[in-house]
Scaffold this active site. Sequence first.
Site, mmCIF file in Angstrom:
data_model
loop_
_atom_site.group_PDB
_atom_site.id
_atom_site.type_symbol
_atom_site.label_atom_id
_atom_site.label_comp_id
_atom_site.label_asym_id
_atom_site.label_seq_id
_atom_site.Cartn_x
_atom_site.Cartn_y
_atom_site.Cartn_z
ATOM 1 N N GLY A 89 1.376 56.191 53.918
ATOM 2 C CA GLY A 89 0.622 56.549 52.715
ATOM 3 C C GLY A 89 0.337 55.334 51.844
ATOM 4 O O GLY A 89 -0.655 55.298 51.109
ATOM 5 N N ALA A 126 4.631 57.759 52.122
ATOM 6 C CA ALA A 126 5.058 59.048 51.556
ATOM 7 C C ALA A 126 6.579 59.048 51.435
ATOM 8 O O ALA A 126 7.262 58.383 52.212
ATOM 9 C CB ALA A 126 4.618 60.172 52.481
ATOM 10 N N GLU A 150 -2.688 53.956 53.200
ATOM 11 C CA GLU A 150 -3.793 54.897 52.913
ATOM 12 C C GLU A 150 -4.270 54.746 51.471
ATOM 13 O O GLU A 150 -5.465 54.810 51.185
ATOM 14 C CB GLU A 150 -3.332 56.330 53.185
ATOM 15 N N GLU A 191 3.164 56.571 61.050
ATOM 16 C CA GLU A 191 3.516 58.001 61.027
ATOM 17 C C GLU A 191 3.874 58.552 62.401
ATOM 18 O O GLU A 191 4.734 59.428 62.516
ATOM 19 C CB GLU A 191 2.368 58.820 60.427
HETATM 20 N N1 COA Z 1 10.591 57.646 52.130
HETATM 21 C C1 COA Z 1 11.833 57.803 51.633
HETATM 22 N N2 COA Z 1 12.805 56.872 51.758
HETATM 23 C C2 COA Z 1 12.486 55.740 52.397
HETATM 24 C C3 COA Z 1 11.214 55.510 52.954
HETATM 25 C C4 COA Z 1 10.229 56.526 52.779
HETATM 26 N N3 COA Z 1 8.989 56.385 53.244
HETATM 27 N N4 COA Z 1 11.206 54.297 53.529
HETATM 28 C C5 COA Z 1 12.428 53.787 53.342
HETATM 29 N N5 COA Z 1 13.201 54.641 52.667
HETATM 30 C C6 COA Z 1 14.584 54.445 52.213
HETATM 31 C C7 COA Z 1 15.559 54.175 53.343
HETATM 32 O O1 COA Z 1 16.066 55.379 53.868
HETATM 33 C C8 COA Z 1 16.616 53.378 52.623
HETATM 34 O O2 COA Z 1 17.373 54.285 51.856
HETATM 35 P P1 COA Z 1 18.926 54.044 51.572
HETATM 36 O O3 COA Z 1 19.014 52.727 50.865
HETATM 37 O O4 COA Z 1 19.354 55.226 50.784
HETATM 38 O O5 COA Z 1 19.537 53.990 52.935
HETATM 39 C C9 COA Z 1 15.831 52.539 51.644
HETATM 40 O O6 COA Z 1 14.581 53.213 51.496
HETATM 41 C C10 COA Z 1 15.557 51.127 52.089
HETATM 42 O O7 COA Z 1 14.972 51.178 53.382
HETATM 43 P P2 COA Z 1 15.334 50.102 54.477
HETATM 44 O O8 COA Z 1 14.618 50.486 55.719
HETATM 45 O O9 COA Z 1 16.807 49.932 54.555
HETATM 46 O O10 COA Z 1 14.717 48.784 53.842
HETATM 47 P P3 COA Z 1 13.942 47.635 54.542
HETATM 48 O O11 COA Z 1 13.599 46.677 53.475
HETATM 49 O O12 COA Z 1 14.681 47.163 55.743
HETATM 50 O O13 COA Z 1 12.582 48.312 55.087
HETATM 51 C C11 COA Z 1 10.568 49.639 55.031
HETATM 52 C C12 COA Z 1 11.647 48.891 54.211
HETATM 53 C C13 COA Z 1 9.652 50.341 54.064
HETATM 54 C C14 COA Z 1 9.784 48.622 55.859
HETATM 55 C C15 COA Z 1 11.256 50.632 55.988
HETATM 56 O O14 COA Z 1 12.180 51.402 55.260
HETATM 57 C C16 COA Z 1 10.314 51.577 56.674
HETATM 58 O O15 COA Z 1 9.744 51.238 57.686
HETATM 59 N N6 COA Z 1 10.181 52.814 56.111
HETATM 60 C C17 COA Z 1 9.411 53.860 56.725
HETATM 61 C C18 COA Z 1 7.955 53.671 56.449
HETATM 62 C C19 COA Z 1 7.171 54.823 57.019
HETATM 63 O O16 COA Z 1 7.352 55.255 58.133
HETATM 64 N N7 COA Z 1 6.245 55.310 56.197
HETATM 65 C C20 COA Z 1 5.428 56.392 56.574
HETATM 66 C C21 COA Z 1 5.963 57.637 56.010
HETATM 67 S S1 COA Z 1 5.067 59.038 56.598
#
Ligand code: COA
Length: 709
Positions: free
Chosen positions: A116, A75, A119, A139
């Site tokens: 998501g 999400a 999901e 989450e």
């Molecule tokens: N929603 C919005 N923004 C998100 C996001 C999400 N679910 N996941 C990552 N981002 C943003 C980060 O804030 C970052 O933004 P920025 O460049 O403006 O700082 C950018 O995406 C890149 O994320 P980053 O973590 O630096 O990249 P990465 O390649 O190291 O890791 C992920 C990518 C997806 C593995 C990691 O960002 C992550 O674990 N995200 C959360 C996933 C999550 O918890 N999802 C469930 C949501 S309920």
Amino acid sequence: MTSMNDYKQASPLSETVRYEERQGVALIVIDNPPVNGLGDTVRRGIAQGIVRAQANAAVKAVVLRGQGKVFCGGADIRQFNTAAATASPMLRQVNLSIERCTKPVVACIHGVALGGGLELALACHYRVADSSARMGLPEVNLGLVPGGGGTQRLPRLIGVADAARLITSGKHVGAKEALQLGLVDAIFEDDLEQACMAFALSMADSHPVLPVLADIQVPPPEGELPDFDRLHIGINPKARNAIAQRAAILCVKSAMDLPFEQGLDKERELFEELVAGEPSKSLRHMFFAEKEAAKFVGKDCDVAEGHICRVGILGAGTMGGGIAMAFANAGIPVVLCEREQAALDRGMALIERNYQISVSRGGLTAEAVKERMQHIQRTLDLSAFAEVDLVIEAVFEDMAVKRDVFVQLDRICRKGAILATNTSRLNINEIAAVTRRPNDVIGLHFFSPANVMKLLEVVRGELTADAVIARCMQMAVAIGKIPVLVGVCEGFVGNRMLTGYWREAGFLLEEGATVQQIDAAMQAFGFAMGPLAMADLAGLDINWATRKRLASTRASHLRYSRVADSICEQGRFGQKTGAGYYRYEAGNRTPISDPFVEALITDCAREAGIERRRVSDEEIVERCVLALVNEGARIVDEGIAQRASDVDVVYVNGYGFPAWRGGPMFYAQSLGWTQVLAKIRDLHTRHGEHWIVAPWIEKQALNDILAQP
Ligand code: COA
Ligand code: NAD
């Protein structure tokens, strides 16, 4: 993956989703950088893609994939609590439409499928991945439960026990484990998209009945059921996400107890409750704050030129040993230098013992330890630092010793090497001034135990070059730390704030609170430890030395509590001497209350002319926390921290402030700056000039008033 050119024929379904038909397969491509978050336009696009694929008789199967680095990071967290998050179609509807598509829909997973994103993949009939893909429902780390059916579909796919473990831990699994769990159907190495299209067509030909998780019965075969009571008991009540973990267990239980649709309703109900609550808002604030803190944009910062490949560490004491482990754990070779053999042997023995503890707990294999130990070269000869890229000095906290060491490092280290100090409080500019390269000198303030604690204060001296800062920030992320850039001042960010926090604890003791009451009140607020037990752990002598060093700068009209000094005067320096604010039995770290200390406190109060009274827990929390907030605001005002959220990152990751309250500054913001301002003004009136309000708070309160409709 397929290049952008292959999509010349692709047509947009929405601003962030493209559609193409090739060889009888409909490709739905999510293209929403940076992580293909499931914002409103993505959800709308996917739903339309399914409708279009369903309607075209020439389409035999559907492949859903992500453009860029990942399949889907879940999400869009930034959209939570906004209208976009609830814009139609919601993920639940999108997933139901995928599930009910009569043609096989295959999720083509590369990079990550998280939250998501997973999901969405679970709603597809099949999932294929490349071998480096990672999947999970993280989450709970944001104080939430999955809200798009993950808690109902995952148990139906991989069994209740494994699903409960994944959902409550928030842990990711790699593609290989996912295959073993039955979470993915196949792993393909080369040209994932092409392989996935072939897989989808073969499923269309060979499997007339599509697997639909919603139609599968739970509970699964006997023996796979988790012990829900044990799962509940296993939750650490102090964990930042304990509330979400409990809700996650309820969701998984609903997958067993309720029909599919009702299970979805239960999941949604718990999700909505959590997403509106302060703990999840705070954890989401921390998620972005930590990412923001690690960013540094400076001039002349070609980091690629300056990777740190070899590190010298001077001093193999408490900090030097832990820092050496932190680099060795990340596979970066270290040279550890001491002034004498006995100290070096002691340091190496401690490192070895720490690793053996990890082996005995099953956290590391003996081979991994051997490899890590081989990364740590030991020496008594400083000239071994001639070729390192970075030196971290961790010798005694004494300016004369540090100056002497830096003169030698300046002579020995190669041009371009970074010279860092791990000092907790000394002035980095003074240290840099003894070298001929103050631009290359920086503070790297690790926290104890340095191999465990994630926080790293990167202290920028007056002359530190931007490129040096950028290299250190990048290095910190590479070794798994959370870096925060701070400026030079007494105690930098964290220890400077601690001074005000301990000051209030001392005043409250004099005014009538007990040692146990203060610690219990702060723990009930959510701190990992109370301030006085923490002082005993850190060692009371260190702050005593600082107070003596700064005694001449203290304004005589300001109130000063003698409680901490009088405890130190008794030779009670905390846990290491078996007594401090508490007493400790040999070999046991449990604090035991000590009437001797209570008597000392009463004496201090009498000498200061303070009449003791009943102090409430609310007053303790308010004064200790607002002391942090006021000092944090001053730190932001002075530019010592770049942003208020950096102060939160420091305090949560280094000082045990509850993450689910988002750090002191976010907590204050959630109270409302106008209210915080009023409370601090009141404390100023009642308790004197320590409480002069930071101008930054006045500005925030004014902004809040101006922003009101
Ligand atoms: N929603 C919005 N923004 C998100 C996001 C999400 N679910 N996941 C990552 N981002 C943003 C980060 O804030 C970052 O933004 P920025 O460049 O403006 O700082 C950018 O995406 C890149 O994320 P980053 O973590 O630096 O990249 P990465 O390649 O190291 O890791 C992920 C990518 C997806 C593995 C990691 O960002 C992550 O674990 N995200 C959360 C996933 C999550 O918890 N999802 C469930 C949501 S309920
Ligand atoms: P420590 O006393 O455990 O270790 C210091 C080590 O440095 C000793 O082993 C000593 O033999 C060695 N040493 C002294 N002079 C040396 C020299 N000239 N050359 C080589 N080795 C020398 O101290 P520590 O707790 O590890 O603290 C080290 C530094 O880290 C201090 O500046 C301290 O303020 C800072 N720090 C400490 C903590 C903490 O919690 N202990 C936390 C953050 C920062």
